[in-house]
Write a protein that holds these residues in place. Structure first.
Motif, PDB file in Angstrom:
ATOM      1  N   LYS A 118      31.999  52.436  37.426  1.00  0.00           N
ATOM      2  CA  LYS A 118      32.936  53.532  37.179  1.00  0.00           C
ATOM      3  C   LYS A 118      33.106  54.256  38.514  1.00  0.00           C
ATOM      4  CE  LYS A 118      31.654  54.103  32.377  1.00  0.00           C
ATOM      5  NZ  LYS A 118      32.616  54.546  31.423  1.00  0.00           N
ATOM      6  N   VAL A 119      34.351  54.316  38.964  1.00  0.00           N
ATOM      7  CA  VAL A 119      34.655  54.988  40.233  1.00  0.00           C
ATOM      8  C   VAL A 119      35.737  56.018  39.957  1.00  0.00           C
ATOM      9  CG1 VAL A 119      35.437  54.689  42.612  1.00  0.00           C
ATOM     10  CG2 VAL A 119      34.070  52.884  41.525  1.00  0.00           C
ATOM     11  N   GLY A 120      35.356  57.277  40.090  1.00  0.00           N
ATOM     12  CA  GLY A 120      36.291  58.362  39.801  1.00  0.00           C
ATOM     13  C   GLY A 120      36.681  59.118  41.052  1.00  0.00           C
ATOM     14  N   GLN A 121      37.819  59.771  40.974  1.00  0.00           N
ATOM     15  CA  GLN A 121      38.316  60.575  42.084  1.00  0.00           C
ATOM     16  C   GLN A 121      38.768  61.936  41.559  1.00  0.00           C
ATOM     17  OE1 GLN A 121      40.601  57.447  41.704  1.00  0.00           O
ATOM     18  NE2 GLN A 121      38.618  56.540  42.108  1.00  0.00           N
ATOM     19  N   VAL A 122      38.782  62.897  42.466  1.00  0.00           N
ATOM     20  CA  VAL A 122      39.294  64.228  42.164  1.00  0.00           C
ATOM     21  C   VAL A 122      40.819  64.145  42.087  1.00  0.00           C
ATOM     22  CG1 VAL A 122      39.495  66.578  43.085  1.00  0.00           C
ATOM     23  CG2 VAL A 122      37.326  65.343  43.263  1.00  0.00           C
ATOM     24  N   GLU A 123      41.387  64.882  41.172  1.00  0.00           N
ATOM     25  CA  GLU A 123      42.830  64.806  40.913  1.00  0.00           C
ATOM     26  C   GLU A 123      43.691  65.024  42.156  1.00  0.00           C
ATOM     27  OE1 GLU A 123      46.211  63.997  39.146  1.00  0.00           O
ATOM     28  OE2 GLU A 123      44.347  63.918  38.013  1.00  0.00           O
ATOM     29  N   ASN A 124      43.387  65.999  42.961  1.00  0.00           N
ATOM     30  CA  ASN A 124      44.268  66.302  44.097  1.00  0.00           C
ATOM     31  C   ASN A 124      43.898  65.556  45.382  1.00  0.00           C
ATOM     32  OD1 ASN A 124      41.962  67.767  44.616  1.00  0.00           O
ATOM     33  ND2 ASN A 124      43.013  69.649  45.165  1.00  0.00           N
ATOM     34  N   ASN A 125      42.987  64.596  45.313  1.00  0.00           N
ATOM     35  CA  ASN A 125      42.613  63.803  46.483  1.00  0.00           C
ATOM     36  C   ASN A 125      43.387  62.475  46.453  1.00  0.00           C
ATOM     37  OD1 ASN A 125      41.427  62.415  48.590  1.00  0.00           O
ATOM     38  ND2 ASN A 125      39.337  62.988  48.047  1.00  0.00           N
ATOM     39  N   ALA A 126      44.658  62.556  46.797  1.00  0.00           N
ATOM     40  CA  ALA A 126      45.530  61.370  46.766  1.00  0.00           C
ATOM     41  C   ALA A 126      45.049  60.257  47.690  1.00  0.00           C
ATOM     42  CB  ALA A 126      46.961  61.770  47.105  1.00  0.00           C
ATOM     43  N   GLY A 154      40.760  63.995  36.946  1.00  0.00           N
ATOM     44  CA  GLY A 154      41.005  62.963  37.943  1.00  0.00           C
ATOM     45  C   GLY A 154      40.908  61.575  37.342  1.00  0.00           C
ATOM     46  N   PRO A 155      41.460  60.570  38.033  1.00  0.00           N
ATOM     47  CA  PRO A 155      41.433  59.194  37.527  1.00  0.00           C
ATOM     48  C   PRO A 155      40.044  58.561  37.639  1.00  0.00           C
ATOM     49  CG  PRO A 155      42.487  59.272  39.664  1.00  0.00           C
ATOM     50  CD  PRO A 155      42.205  60.687  39.278  1.00  0.00           C
ATOM     51  N   LEU A 156      39.818  57.571  36.808  1.00  0.00           N
ATOM     52  CA  LEU A 156      38.560  56.822  36.780  1.00  0.00           C
ATOM     53  C   LEU A 156      38.879  55.348  36.584  1.00  0.00           C
ATOM     54  CD1 LEU A 156      35.358  56.887  36.455  1.00  0.00           C
ATOM     55  CD2 LEU A 156      35.840  56.857  34.000  1.00  0.00           C
ATOM     56  N   GLN A 157      38.424  54.512  37.509  1.00  0.00           N
ATOM     57  CA  GLN A 157      38.588  53.072  37.372  1.00  0.00           C
ATOM     58  C   GLN A 157      37.276  52.483  36.854  1.00  0.00           C
ATOM     59  OE1 GLN A 157      39.289  54.450  40.622  1.00  0.00           O
ATOM     60  NE2 GLN A 157      41.375  54.825  39.981  1.00  0.00           N
ATOM     61  N   THR A 158      37.388  51.606  35.871  1.00  0.00           N
ATOM     62  CA  THR A 158      36.237  50.941  35.272  1.00  0.00           C
ATOM     63  C   THR A 158      36.449  49.443  35.396  1.00  0.00           C
ATOM     64  OG1 THR A 158      36.035  52.760  33.683  1.00  0.00           O
ATOM     65  CG2 THR A 158      34.877  50.718  33.150  1.00  0.00           C
ATOM     66  N   PHE A 159      35.407  48.726  35.848  1.00  0.00           N
ATOM     67  CA  PHE A 159      35.512  47.288  36.042  1.00  0.00           C
ATOM     68  C   PHE A 159      34.131  46.673  36.104  1.00  0.00           C
ATOM     69  CE2 PHE A 159      35.165  49.281  40.117  1.00  0.00           C
ATOM     70  CZ  PHE A 159      34.352  48.453  40.870  1.00  0.00           C
ATOM     71  N   LYS A 160      34.099  45.366  36.109  1.00  0.00           N
ATOM     72  CA  LYS A 160      32.849  44.624  36.229  1.00  0.00           C
ATOM     73  C   LYS A 160      32.820  43.961  37.597  1.00  0.00           C
ATOM     74  CE  LYS A 160      29.966  41.318  33.841  1.00  0.00           C
ATOM     75  NZ  LYS A 160      29.680  40.713  32.552  1.00  0.00           N
ATOM     76  N   SER A 161      31.678  44.110  38.279  1.00  0.00           N
ATOM     77  CA  SER A 161      31.576  43.458  39.591  1.00  0.00           C
ATOM     78  C   SER A 161      31.491  41.956  39.390  1.00  0.00           C
ATOM     79  CB  SER A 161      30.377  43.980  40.380  1.00  0.00           C
ATOM     80  OG  SER A 161      29.166  43.652  39.757  1.00  0.00           O
ATOM     81  N   ASN A 162      32.079  41.245  40.328  1.00  0.00           N
ATOM     82  CA  ASN A 162      32.170  39.789  40.190  1.00  0.00           C
ATOM     83  C   ASN A 162      31.828  39.107  41.505  1.00  0.00           C
ATOM     84  OD1 ASN A 162      34.382  40.237  41.799  1.00  0.00           O
ATOM     85  ND2 ASN A 162      35.894  39.739  40.259  1.00  0.00           N
ATOM     86  N   HIS A 163      30.607  39.171  41.886  1.00  0.00           N
ATOM     87  CA  HIS A 163      30.217  38.596  43.177  1.00  0.00           C
ATOM     88  C   HIS A 163      30.196  37.070  43.096  1.00  0.00           C
ATOM     89  CE1 HIS A 163      26.070  38.375  41.503  1.00  0.00           C
ATOM     90  NE2 HIS A 163      26.478  39.446  40.899  1.00  0.00           N
ATOM     91  N   LEU A 164      31.376  36.504  42.904  1.00  0.00           N
ATOM     92  CA  LEU A 164      31.507  35.055  42.730  1.00  0.00           C
ATOM     93  C   LEU A 164      31.432  34.297  44.053  1.00  0.00           C
ATOM     94  CD1 LEU A 164      34.432  35.033  40.134  1.00  0.00           C
ATOM     95  CD2 LEU A 164      31.985  34.776  39.714  1.00  0.00           C
ATOM     96  N   LYS A 165      31.846  34.940  45.136  1.00  0.00           N
ATOM     97  CA  LYS A 165      31.819  34.234  46.421  1.00  0.00           C
ATOM     98  C   LYS A 165      31.162  35.103  47.471  1.00  0.00           C
ATOM     99  CE  LYS A 165      36.408  35.793  47.769  1.00  0.00           C
ATOM    100  NZ  LYS A 165      37.712  35.434  48.249  1.00  0.00           N
ATOM    101  N   GLN A 166      30.523  34.475  48.392  1.00  0.00           N
ATOM    102  CA  GLN A 166      29.898  35.193  49.508  1.00  0.00           C
ATOM    103  C   GLN A 166      30.992  35.717  50.427  1.00  0.00           C
ATOM    104  OE1 GLN A 166      26.691  35.790  49.618  1.00  0.00           O
ATOM    105  NE2 GLN A 166      26.824  36.951  51.500  1.00  0.00           N
ATOM    106  N   ARG A 167      30.902  36.982  50.787  1.00  0.00           N
ATOM    107  CA  ARG A 167      31.912  37.600  51.630  1.00  0.00           C
ATOM    108  C   ARG A 167      31.316  37.896  52.998  1.00  0.00           C
ATOM    109  NH1 ARG A 167      32.585  39.525  46.465  1.00  0.00           N
ATOM    110  NH2 ARG A 167      34.652  39.441  45.642  1.00  0.00           N
TER     111      ARG A 167
END
Length: 168
Positions: A118-126, A154-167
Motif C-alpha cells: 500500500k503506497v499512499g500520498q498526500v492529496e496536494n502533493n501532485a 489522498g490516493p492509495l495504490q494497492t498491489f502485489k510485488s512480483n519479483h519475477l525477474k532479476q533487475r
C-alpha cells in the motif's frame, strides 16, 4: 550510476534523523508541520524502526553516497497469509531526483519485501502522486488498484510485488 539499498543499523540512527529533517523540510510545502522550539521537525516514529517488528529502514545510496532513505512498515497479513507492507516515508535528495534513483530504489524495495503493498500520498502533493503512479504502473504492468487513504486525504495504490525477474 549504481543505486543500492542499505539497511540502516541502529548505530546509524542519527544519520537517518538528519535525513528525516531534510525530508520533513521538503515536505513542509505539503503538510502544515512547524519546527519545534529546538528548530527541528522531529519524526516521532523513528525509534520504532529498531523496537517494533515489521518496520524496515533503508538508506538509498548512489555510487556509495547517501542519496535518501525509505521507511517501510508492516500492516499485518491478508486472508491468504501474505505480508502487507506500507511505504511510510520515501525520500530522494534533490540532487538525485529525475535521474531514475527513486525508480530503482522503489523497485528494489518491492522486490526485497514480497507481498502486498500500500503506497499512499498526500492529496496536494501532485509530484509524489505522479511518481508513484508511474513506478507502480510500470512495476505491475498496470495491475494495481487505486483508492483513497483511510488515515488522511489522498490516493492509495494497492498491489502485489512480483519479483519475477532479476533487475539491475
Amino acid at each position: 550510476m549504481k543505486v543500492i539499498l542499505e539497511k540502516v543499523a541502529y548505530e546509524q540512527k542519527s544519520i537517518l534523523r538528519q535525513l528525516l529533517e531534510l525530508y520533513k523540510y521538503d515536505f513542509s510545502e505539503y503538510e502544515l508541520d512547524d519546527v519545534n522550539e529546538q528548530g527541528l521537525y522531529d519524526y516521532k516514529y523513528l525509534d520504532y524502526y529498531w523496537t517494533e517488528d515489521g518496520r524496515h529502514a533503508f538508506f538509498i545510496r548512489v555510487d556509495e553516497k547517501l542519496a535518501g532513505f525509505a521507511l517501510v512498515r508492516a500492516l499485518g497479513v491478508n486472508a491468504e497469509g501474505e505480508d502487507i507492507h506500507s511505504m511510510a516515508e520515501f525520500f530522494v535528495m534533490k540532487k538525485y531526483r529525475r535521474r531514475g534513483v527513486g525508480n530503482k530504489a522503489a523497485i528494489r524495495l518491492f522486490d526485497l519485501l514480497p507481498g502486498n503493498w500500500k503506497v499512499g500520498q498526500v492529496e496536494n502533493n501532485a509530484p509524489s502522486q505522479l511518481f508513484w503512479r508511474k513506478i507502480i504502473a510500470e512495476y505491475t504492468g498496470h495491475s494495481y488498484v487505486e483508492g483513497r487513504r483511510d488515515d488522511c486525504d489522498g490516493p492509495l495504490q494497492t498491489f502485489k510485488s512480483n519479483h519475477l525477474k532479476q533487475r539491475e
